[in-house]
Design a protein around this motif. Structure first.
Motif, mmCIF file in Angstrom:
data_model
loop_
_atom_site.group_PDB
_atom_site.id
_atom_site.type_symbol
_atom_site.label_atom_id
_atom_site.label_comp_id
_atom_site.label_asym_id
_atom_site.label_seq_id
_atom_site.Cartn_x
_atom_site.Cartn_y
_atom_site.Cartn_z
ATOM 1 N N ALA A 82 -75.355 -55.879 -6.267
ATOM 2 C CA ALA A 82 -76.477 -55.545 -7.146
ATOM 3 C C ALA A 82 -76.107 -55.617 -8.630
ATOM 4 O O ALA A 82 -76.970 -55.803 -9.480
ATOM 5 C CB ALA A 82 -77.004 -54.150 -6.821
ATOM 6 N N GLY A 83 -74.841 -55.484 -8.959
ATOM 7 C CA GLY A 83 -74.432 -55.479 -10.355
ATOM 8 C C GLY A 83 -74.244 -56.850 -10.964
ATOM 9 O O GLY A 83 -73.817 -56.963 -12.105
ATOM 10 N N PHE A 84 -74.572 -57.911 -10.194
ATOM 11 C CA PHE A 84 -74.342 -59.269 -10.664
ATOM 12 C C PHE A 84 -75.598 -60.113 -10.489
ATOM 13 O O PHE A 84 -76.382 -59.898 -9.572
ATOM 14 C CB PHE A 84 -73.195 -59.929 -9.885
ATOM 15 C CG PHE A 84 -71.891 -59.189 -9.985
ATOM 16 C CD1 PHE A 84 -70.960 -59.521 -10.956
ATOM 17 C CD2 PHE A 84 -71.591 -58.149 -9.115
ATOM 18 C CE1 PHE A 84 -69.762 -58.838 -11.058
ATOM 19 C CE2 PHE A 84 -70.395 -57.460 -9.206
ATOM 20 C CZ PHE A 84 -69.481 -57.807 -10.185
ATOM 21 N N GLY A 85 -75.778 -61.067 -11.379
ATOM 22 C CA GLY A 85 -76.837 -62.059 -11.238
ATOM 23 C C GLY A 85 -76.226 -63.375 -10.791
ATOM 24 O O GLY A 85 -75.404 -63.953 -11.514
ATOM 25 N N PHE A 86 -76.597 -63.851 -9.600
ATOM 26 C CA PHE A 86 -75.967 -65.039 -9.016
ATOM 27 C C PHE A 86 -76.802 -66.294 -9.256
ATOM 28 O O PHE A 86 -78.037 -66.253 -9.239
ATOM 29 C CB PHE A 86 -75.768 -64.848 -7.508
ATOM 30 C CG PHE A 86 -74.797 -63.759 -7.156
ATOM 31 C CD1 PHE A 86 -73.441 -64.023 -7.120
ATOM 32 C CD2 PHE A 86 -75.232 -62.471 -6.886
ATOM 33 C CE1 PHE A 86 -72.528 -63.026 -6.809
ATOM 34 C CE2 PHE A 86 -74.340 -61.472 -6.564
ATOM 35 C CZ PHE A 86 -72.980 -61.746 -6.527
ATOM 36 N N SER A 87 -76.091 -67.399 -9.444
ATOM 37 C CA SER A 87 -76.757 -68.686 -9.622
ATOM 38 C C SER A 87 -75.794 -69.813 -9.271
ATOM 39 O O SER A 87 -74.590 -69.586 -9.094
ATOM 40 C CB SER A 87 -77.250 -68.849 -11.063
ATOM 41 O OG SER A 87 -76.164 -68.869 -11.956
ATOM 42 N N PHE A 88 -76.323 -71.026 -9.165
ATOM 43 C CA PHE A 88 -75.484 -72.218 -8.969
ATOM 44 C C PHE A 88 -76.257 -73.432 -9.455
ATOM 45 O O PHE A 88 -77.481 -73.377 -9.679
ATOM 46 C CB PHE A 88 -75.074 -72.384 -7.496
ATOM 47 C CG PHE A 88 -76.215 -72.617 -6.552
ATOM 48 C CD1 PHE A 88 -76.637 -73.895 -6.219
ATOM 49 C CD2 PHE A 88 -76.881 -71.535 -5.976
ATOM 50 C CE1 PHE A 88 -77.697 -74.108 -5.344
ATOM 51 C CE2 PHE A 88 -77.938 -71.734 -5.103
ATOM 52 C CZ PHE A 88 -78.352 -73.023 -4.783
ATOM 53 N N LYS B 288 -74.164 -57.775 -15.027
ATOM 54 C CA LYS B 288 -75.362 -57.123 -15.546
ATOM 55 C C LYS B 288 -74.940 -56.015 -16.515
ATOM 56 O O LYS B 288 -73.785 -55.610 -16.562
ATOM 57 C CB LYS B 288 -76.208 -56.565 -14.402
ATOM 58 C CG LYS B 288 -76.836 -57.677 -13.553
ATOM 59 C CD LYS B 288 -77.799 -57.110 -12.542
ATOM 60 C CE LYS B 288 -78.485 -58.238 -11.764
ATOM 61 N NZ LYS B 288 -79.408 -57.709 -10.732
ATOM 62 N N ASP B 289 -75.901 -55.528 -17.296
ATOM 63 C CA ASP B 289 -75.590 -54.562 -18.353
ATOM 64 C C ASP B 289 -74.944 -53.282 -17.826
ATOM 65 O O ASP B 289 -74.214 -52.606 -18.545
ATOM 66 C CB ASP B 289 -76.863 -54.190 -19.135
ATOM 67 C CG ASP B 289 -77.405 -55.372 -19.921
ATOM 68 O OD1 ASP B 289 -76.630 -56.297 -20.177
ATOM 69 O OD2 ASP B 289 -78.602 -55.369 -20.251
ATOM 70 N N SER B 290 -75.202 -52.970 -16.567
ATOM 71 C CA SER B 290 -74.701 -51.709 -16.017
ATOM 72 C C SER B 290 -73.216 -51.761 -15.681
ATOM 73 O O SER B 290 -72.601 -50.736 -15.423
ATOM 74 C CB SER B 290 -75.488 -51.340 -14.755
ATOM 75 O OG SER B 290 -75.365 -52.367 -13.785
ATOM 76 N N ILE B 291 -72.645 -52.960 -15.690
ATOM 77 C CA ILE B 291 -71.240 -53.103 -15.298
ATOM 78 C C ILE B 291 -70.369 -53.217 -16.543
ATOM 79 O O ILE B 291 -70.614 -54.034 -17.415
ATOM 80 C CB ILE B 291 -71.034 -54.337 -14.401
ATOM 81 C CG1 ILE B 291 -71.629 -54.051 -13.026
ATOM 82 C CG2 ILE B 291 -69.571 -54.692 -14.276
ATOM 83 C CD1 ILE B 291 -71.242 -55.044 -11.980
ATOM 84 N N ASP C 165 -67.812 -63.338 -19.596
ATOM 85 C CA ASP C 165 -68.718 -62.286 -19.128
ATOM 86 C C ASP C 165 -69.354 -62.687 -17.799
ATOM 87 O O ASP C 165 -70.441 -62.245 -17.458
ATOM 88 C CB ASP C 165 -69.788 -61.985 -20.171
ATOM 89 C CG ASP C 165 -70.655 -63.197 -20.478
ATOM 90 O OD1 ASP C 165 -70.338 -64.290 -19.966
ATOM 91 O OD2 ASP C 165 -71.648 -63.051 -21.213
ATOM 92 N N PHE C 166 -68.674 -63.540 -17.067
ATOM 93 C CA PHE C 166 -69.162 -63.975 -15.758
ATOM 94 C C PHE C 166 -67.975 -64.352 -14.889
ATOM 95 O O PHE C 166 -66.846 -64.510 -15.373
ATOM 96 C CB PHE C 166 -70.116 -65.173 -15.902
ATOM 97 C CG PHE C 166 -69.482 -66.381 -16.546
ATOM 98 C CD1 PHE C 166 -68.799 -67.323 -15.782
ATOM 99 C CD2 PHE C 166 -69.562 -66.571 -17.917
ATOM 100 C CE1 PHE C 166 -68.212 -68.423 -16.373
ATOM 101 C CE2 PHE C 166 -68.984 -67.677 -18.517
ATOM 102 C CZ PHE C 166 -68.304 -68.604 -17.747
ATOM 103 N N LEU C 167 -68.236 -64.498 -13.595
ATOM 104 C CA LEU C 167 -67.231 -64.957 -12.633
ATOM 105 C C LEU C 167 -67.652 -66.312 -12.098
ATOM 106 O O LEU C 167 -68.844 -66.590 -11.947
ATOM 107 C CB LEU C 167 -67.106 -63.981 -11.459
ATOM 108 C CG LEU C 167 -66.881 -62.502 -11.778
ATOM 109 C CD1 LEU C 167 -66.889 -61.692 -10.484
ATOM 110 C CD2 LEU C 167 -65.582 -62.307 -12.503
ATOM 111 N N VAL C 168 -66.690 -67.141 -11.780
ATOM 112 C CA VAL C 168 -66.967 -68.431 -11.143
ATOM 113 C C VAL C 168 -66.162 -68.492 -9.855
ATOM 114 O O VAL C 168 -64.956 -68.251 -9.858
ATOM 115 C CB VAL C 168 -66.588 -69.609 -12.058
ATOM 116 C CG1 VAL C 168 -66.856 -70.933 -11.349
ATOM 117 C CG2 VAL C 168 -67.365 -69.558 -13.355
ATOM 118 N N SER C 169 -66.823 -68.797 -8.758
ATOM 119 C CA SER C 169 -66.165 -68.783 -7.453
ATOM 120 C C SER C 169 -65.448 -70.101 -7.190
ATOM 121 O O SER C 169 -65.534 -71.059 -7.963
ATOM 122 C CB SER C 169 -67.199 -68.547 -6.351
ATOM 123 O OG SER C 169 -67.926 -69.747 -6.091
#
Length: 229
Positions: free
Chosen positions: A109-115, A153-156, A165-169
């Motif tokens: 929930a604390g992340f916004g996912f995209s590809f 997200k702002d809560s993290i 400010d993001f992760l890449v898998s």
């Protein structure tokens, strides 16, 4: 003339400060087999054997040099892994594909996912349930690949601050999704397992170091001086 000379000296000092660079190579501390590997672009890899339990630890990211002090900023891209949980065919999807994200620790929930759907300009965002239905750029279920991006997200709040400010898998090639199926059955639903949780940020964080010639010296280490005999 005097003012010109002073300005010239100041310009040379400024250029010298701006041109500070870390000499690339391997910096080794033999006592516990620790080392830094720094490349010409100031990317670093650090490895050490823990003093107490002998556990291997590492850090990876960007080394920033300023006023002879090096700050090692860890790159969060190395701490986010996805794998295929299951796949199957849903005829109701027609030409669309469905991707579902799963995480046993319930920390999505604390992340916004995209590809990216075939190109960097076509971005597919997951909904609040970490599910997405989209029309793939390449129609064959064996064509293309998927690399997830997870924006904080702002809560993290992650401390110390990371390089991004993001992760890449890691990348999953669609050709490999059903490589354990001898009949090579088609699929259009893909469920992915994500090992994304707060524990993955427990990698080694490094203090500032001072660059002295070809040596890295740990900053603010205690120095014991003889006071009395």
């Amino acid at each position: 003339m005097k003012n010109f000379f002073i300005l010239t000296i100041l310009s040379l000092i400024t250029l010298s400060a701006c041109s500070q660079k870390i000499m690339p190579g391997k910096y080794v501390y033999k006592a516990n087999k620790s080392y830094f590997e720094i490349d010409k672009n100031s990317n670093y890899y650090f490895s050490t054997i823990g003093d107490v339990h002998g556990v291997s630890m590492f850090s990876q990211g960007k080394a920033v040099l300023k006023n002879d002090e090096i700050t090692f900023i860890p790159d969060s891209s190395y701490f986010f892994h996805i794998s295929v949980l299951k796949y199957y065919f849903d005829p109701s999807l027609k030409d669309n594909r469905k991707i579902i994200l799963n995480n046993a620790d319930k920390h999505l929930a604390g992340f916004g996912f995209s590809f990216n759907n075939g190109s960097s300009k076509s971005i597919i965002n997951f909904d609040s349930n970490c599910t997405v239905i989209y029309k793939p750029a390449l129609p064959s279920y064996q064509e293309g690949s998927l690399t997830l991006r997870a924006n904080f997200k702002d809560s993290i709040v992650i401390l110390p601050r990371l390089l991004h400010d993001f992760l890449v898998s890691n990348t999953i090639d669609f050709f490999d999704v059903n490589n354990n199926d001898p009949n090579n059955k088609p699929w259009n639903v893909l469920e992915l397992n994500i090992n994304i949780n707060r524990d993955m940020f427990a990698f080694t964080t490094l203090p500032q170091y001072i660059l002295k010639g070809k040596q890295l010296v740990k900053k603010d280490c205690p120095v014991y001086e003889l006071n009395e005999q």
